[in-house]
Design a protein around this motif. Structure first.
Motif, mmCIF file in Angstrom:
data_model
loop_
_atom_site.group_PDB
_atom_site.id
_atom_site.type_symbol
_atom_site.label_atom_id
_atom_site.label_comp_id
_atom_site.label_asym_id
_atom_site.label_seq_id
_atom_site.Cartn_x
_atom_site.Cartn_y
_atom_site.Cartn_z
ATOM 1 N N ARG A 25 18.368 -29.719 38.682
ATOM 2 C CA ARG A 25 19.529 -30.541 38.316
ATOM 3 C C ARG A 25 19.553 -30.618 36.794
ATOM 4 N NH1 ARG A 25 17.108 -35.249 41.808
ATOM 5 N NH2 ARG A 25 15.390 -34.251 40.732
ATOM 6 N N VAL A 48 21.606 -31.522 33.066
ATOM 7 C CA VAL A 48 22.673 -32.236 32.351
ATOM 8 C C VAL A 48 22.836 -31.564 30.996
ATOM 9 C CG1 VAL A 48 23.287 -34.385 31.173
ATOM 10 C CG2 VAL A 48 22.368 -34.465 33.492
ATOM 11 N N SER A 73 22.725 -28.271 40.336
ATOM 12 C CA SER A 73 23.893 -28.971 39.792
ATOM 13 C C SER A 73 23.846 -28.913 38.271
ATOM 14 C CB SER A 73 23.927 -30.428 40.261
ATOM 15 O OG SER A 73 22.858 -31.135 39.683
ATOM 16 N N THR A 99 25.722 -31.002 35.188
ATOM 17 C CA THR A 99 26.608 -32.116 34.823
ATOM 18 C C THR A 99 26.859 -32.070 33.323
ATOM 19 O OG1 THR A 99 25.664 -33.431 36.599
ATOM 20 C CG2 THR A 99 26.859 -34.634 34.889
ATOM 21 N N GLY A 140 30.045 -36.094 34.006
ATOM 22 C CA GLY A 140 29.277 -37.294 34.344
ATOM 23 C C GLY A 140 29.185 -38.229 33.162
ATOM 24 N N SER A 177 23.777 -40.159 34.665
ATOM 25 C CA SER A 177 23.310 -38.908 35.292
ATOM 26 C C SER A 177 21.976 -38.456 34.710
ATOM 27 C CB SER A 177 24.315 -37.781 35.070
ATOM 28 O OG SER A 177 25.627 -38.230 35.051
ATOM 29 N N THR A 184 18.323 -38.797 36.741
ATOM 30 C CA THR A 184 17.935 -37.967 37.883
ATOM 31 C C THR A 184 17.888 -36.477 37.546
ATOM 32 O OG1 THR A 184 20.235 -38.002 38.565
ATOM 33 C CG2 THR A 184 18.765 -39.579 39.656
#
Ligand SMILES: NC(=O)c1ccc[n+]([C@@H]2O[C@H](COP(=O)([O-])OP(=O)(O)OC[C@H]3O[C@@H](n4cnc5c(N)ncnc54)[C@H](OP(=O)(O)O)[C@@H]3O)[C@@H](O)[C@H]2O)c1
Length: 291
Positions: free
Chosen positions: A136, A138, A160, A162, A185, A189, A192
């Motif tokens: 995940r 960001v 993912s 973001t 996001g 965010s 996580t």
């Protein structure tokens, strides 16, 4: 404009193969340091030079490349989109990004590549031994660097991606590059995420001061990459390290995108260690003079 893309114009022996970077401003580019170190370590009679090309003149530079048989061309601001539109063909990645940072001759054609994403992934593996597949991520920022990183993360199998950005519409547009795994996001965010990338210019020498996000929103176990390499340690990185969070700068992305250009132009593996030593020495010297 006189054609500067010849060995003679550069005061070099005729048998030298020339490669160049075009941009404006170009004086502080580290690409000549990286690529000339690579050519020397590989024992190639190549030379890499930086050429100031004013906005609007990139197409002429490409025409010069065709007529002189330049071995390779790197492209930086503000020409990346103009060159994407002027080459004979773009790779899929360069087409999606609408930006070319490397032109490689292939037969009679000039092919536009974008090696920033590969540079980012190469740097991430080199610095953090991080597995992107299933992660995940960001990404802070939605400019040219963020777009390359978002696309690369999606192509490498992130679970993912973001995007958080000051200008919401740009965040949306950039997140779309990741397809169904791309989202916009907010700073919630961050908690996580496995990987957090600063692709804003906040904290860059001469850029906006401060930090791209509150460092206390991150925690140990996460990996943070700041794409900035001047300074070598940004205020954000320093704060993260104080919290025992793994944080790396953008030197390796710079190194591995140049390595990919070397590889595309010469069909040889890049001498990474020699390139890394050269760029590290140049950046350390620069940090002492704070240019
Ligand atoms: N390591 C490498 O090889 C490498 C390669 C490329 C770039 N970089 C670095 O990556 C950074 C971004 O470069 P870029 O080419 O993508 O630049 P860019 O296209 O100009 O994008 C700049 C980004 O920073 C954001 N930003 C600027 N000022 C801000 C502020 N005060 N507060 C919050 N956000 C702000 C912008 O947000 P808005 O959309 O709201 O304006 C945008 O998302 C630079 O520091 C650059 O040195 C490193």
């Amino acid at each position: 404009m006189a054609n500067t893309f010849t060995a003679a114009a550069q005061g070099l022996p005729d048998e030298t193969t020339l490669a160049a970077v075009i941009g404006s401003p170009i004086a502080h580019s580290l690409s000549p340091t990286l690529l000339n170190a690579a050519f020397a370590a590989a024992g190639l009679t190549w030379h890499y030079t930086a050429v100031e090309v004013a906005p609007g003149e990139a197409e002429q530079a490409l025409n010069d490349m065709r007529s002189t048989g330049l071995g390779g061309l790197s492209v930086t601001m503000p020409h990346k989109t103009a060159v994407a539109n002027a080459v004979d063909r773009c790779t899929e990645t360069a087409t999606l990004l609408n930006a070319v940072n490397c032109v490689a001759p292939q037969g009679q054609e000039l092919v536009g590549h974008n090696t920033d994403g590969e540079g980012f992934l190469g740097g991430l593996a080199h610095d953090a031994n991080f597995t992107v597949a299933g992660c995940r991520a960001v990404v802070l920022g939605a400019g040219g660097a963020a777009r390359a990183v978002v696309l690369a993360l999606a192509q490498a199998g992130a679970n993912s991606v973001t995007v958080i950005n000051r200008t919401a519409e740009k965040a949306q547009e950039t997140a779309q590059l990741a397809g169904p795994i791309g989202h916009t996001g907010d700073h919630q965010s961050l908690a996580t995420a496995d990987l957090i990338v600063n692709a804003t210019s906040v904290g860059m020498h001469g850029g906006p001061p401060g930090m791209p996000c509150d460092p206390t929103l991150l925690h140990p176990g996460q990996v943070a990459i700041d794409l900035i390499y001047h300074p070598l340690v940004t205020p954000w990185m320093a704060a993260l390290k104080k919290q025992d969070i793994e944080a790396h700068n953008g030197v390796s992305m710079l190194l591995f995108q140049a390595a990919r250009a070397f590889n595309l132009w010469t069909n040889q593996p890049a001498p990474i260690e020699a390139m890394e030593n050269a760029v590290t020495a140049a950046l350390e010297a620069r940090s002492h003079t704070a240019q």
